[in-house]
Design a protein around this motif. Sequence first.
Motif, PDB file in Angstrom:
ATOM      1  N   GLY A   1      20.969 -27.155 -19.467  1.00  0.00           N
ATOM      2  CA  GLY A   1      19.739 -27.345 -20.230  1.00  0.00           C
ATOM      3  C   GLY A   1      19.670 -26.456 -21.458  1.00  0.00           C
ATOM      4  O   GLY A   1      19.217 -26.896 -22.528  1.00  0.00           O
ATOM      5  N   TRP A   2      20.104 -25.197 -21.312  1.00  0.00           N
ATOM      6  CA  TRP A   2      20.102 -24.288 -22.467  1.00  0.00           C
ATOM      7  C   TRP A   2      20.991 -24.843 -23.574  1.00  0.00           C
ATOM      8  O   TRP A   2      20.590 -24.922 -24.730  1.00  0.00           O
ATOM      9  N   HIS A   3      22.202 -25.238 -23.220  1.00  0.00           N
ATOM     10  CA  HIS A   3      23.143 -25.733 -24.230  1.00  0.00           C
ATOM     11  C   HIS A   3      22.660 -27.044 -24.861  1.00  0.00           C
ATOM     12  O   HIS A   3      22.847 -27.265 -26.059  1.00  0.00           O
ATOM     13  N   HIS A   4      22.037 -27.895 -24.084  1.00  0.00           N
ATOM     14  CA  HIS A   4      21.556 -29.164 -24.635  1.00  0.00           C
ATOM     15  C   HIS A   4      20.401 -28.954 -25.608  1.00  0.00           C
ATOM     16  O   HIS A   4      20.347 -29.580 -26.669  1.00  0.00           O
ATOM     17  N   HIS A   5      19.476 -28.070 -25.252  1.00  0.00           N
ATOM     18  CA  HIS A   5      18.358 -27.807 -26.158  1.00  0.00           C
ATOM     19  C   HIS A   5      18.852 -27.171 -27.460  1.00  0.00           C
ATOM     20  O   HIS A   5      18.432 -27.572 -28.556  1.00  0.00           O
ATOM     21  N   ILE A   6      19.742 -26.198 -27.350  1.00  0.00           N
ATOM     22  CA  ILE A   6      20.259 -25.536 -28.555  1.00  0.00           C
ATOM     23  C   ILE A   6      21.055 -26.522 -29.406  1.00  0.00           C
ATOM     24  O   ILE A   6      20.954 -26.533 -30.637  1.00  0.00           O
ATOM     25  N   LEU A   7      21.815 -27.402 -28.765  1.00  0.00           N
ATOM     26  CA  LEU A   7      22.615 -28.380 -29.496  1.00  0.00           C
ATOM     27  C   LEU A   7      21.719 -29.343 -30.284  1.00  0.00           C
ATOM     28  O   LEU A   7      21.980 -29.620 -31.463  1.00  0.00           O
ATOM     29  N   THR A   8      20.645 -29.830 -29.668  1.00  0.00           N
ATOM     30  CA  THR A   8      19.757 -30.744 -30.405  1.00  0.00           C
ATOM     31  C   THR A   8      19.065 -30.019 -31.559  1.00  0.00           C
ATOM     32  O   THR A   8      18.816 -30.613 -32.608  1.00  0.00           O
ATOM     33  N   SER A   9      18.782 -28.737 -31.387  1.00  0.00           N
ATOM     34  CA  SER A   9      18.185 -27.957 -32.476  1.00  0.00           C
ATOM     35  C   SER A   9      19.160 -27.833 -33.642  1.00  0.00           C
ATOM     36  O   SER A   9      18.768 -27.931 -34.810  1.00  0.00           O
ATOM     37  N   MET A  10      20.435 -27.626 -33.328  1.00  0.00           N
ATOM     38  CA  MET A  10      21.464 -27.555 -34.374  1.00  0.00           C
ATOM     39  C   MET A  10      21.578 -28.883 -35.110  1.00  0.00           C
ATOM     40  O   MET A  10      21.663 -28.924 -36.346  1.00  0.00           O
TER      41      MET A  10
END
Length: 391
Positions: A357-366
């Motif tokens: 979940g952390w990586h997915h949220h950060i990825l969509t922000s990028m």
Amino acid sequence: ADCFERSESRDHFYCFMAGQFSELERKSIEPIAIAVEGGNVRAMQRFVSAAPWDDDKIMTKYRNLVKEDLAHPDAAIIFDESGFVKKGDDSIGVAKQYCGSLGKVENCQVGVFAAYTSPYGYALIDKQLYLPQKWFLPDYEIRRQKCNLPEDTAFKTKPEIAAQMLKQIAEEQILPFKYVLADSVYADSPHFVEAVEALVGVTYLLQVPKNTLCWLKHPGAVTKQYQYGGKTLSKKVLSDHAKNPIALSTVAESINRFFWYRKTVSEGTKGPIVYEFSKRQIVLAQDGLPKKTVWLLIRRTIGDDPVYSFYLSNASASVRLNTLVWLSGLRWSIEQCFEETKTELGMDHYEVRKFPGWHHHILTSMLAHFFLWHLKIRLGKKSTSHYAFAA
């Protein structure tokens, strides 16, 4: 479309990113799911934290998009970390650790990031959650399982994470770059520095602490033999006439005022931001012996009680002061990435606890941040003064 197994996941992806572009005050899963048409809180929570994503394929596609808009042979890759304050101790990687956004030790998560900056703009191009060493102790086994941490995950320091990122970016050969920039967290790591030096034609500029030891001239080293356990062994030692190494702060204070050059590095809200700079070649000390010759760039504030900053570079012997000054100002780009993704897109608004979940949220922000760049470039409205001013 081929990055998700189910069409529902693609729909959730679209809705979640639409929420990041919205004017919602809080851009975590629940407010987004309630606000967007067709949103479902539980379904979106499962999508972000548990649904299968082809993260590697998404990242490859994303970097190719960055290449189309931002690629340049003189681009730089910048490494830095960013902290995310958290309450409680159940979120993956959370611990009492230094949080850069607060400037102090706090209960938080820390991500290591890579950014790409060129004459055309800047964007985050990689991310990895830093997991403190205590998260790999037996006491944390249940927490690791609850947070869906892959079993083969091993502890890595921040510089080791950055070195792995750099190696992958270089091997992909998607984004061209000539420079690597980082602060003292990475400069103090031989592993990271060696990873940069292994790249042919790449120049680094790394900020280092003031107590870093060096010589102004090579002190000379000799090989001496000695007896141990009935065997004749040899070791390198300083020559009898060699002086002790000195700290970079001592070097700075000894430079004559005629060798300081005033440079404007950027435009601030109250006018131009100006520093004084000086450079010279030094020999780094390691374990009391000379290691290698590098460029030292010193920056100081203007005034009666100047504050010094120190940078090391493997640039060629003919490098100009202006080039090193320009590189020292480029690290501002990754700070802007953090500022813009957090304030405009809610990168730090997440409430997920699991590793995916952390990586997915950060990825969509990028992805959202780069999309804004893409639009502004196409509309001709985005300033690239971050790159051009220092140059």
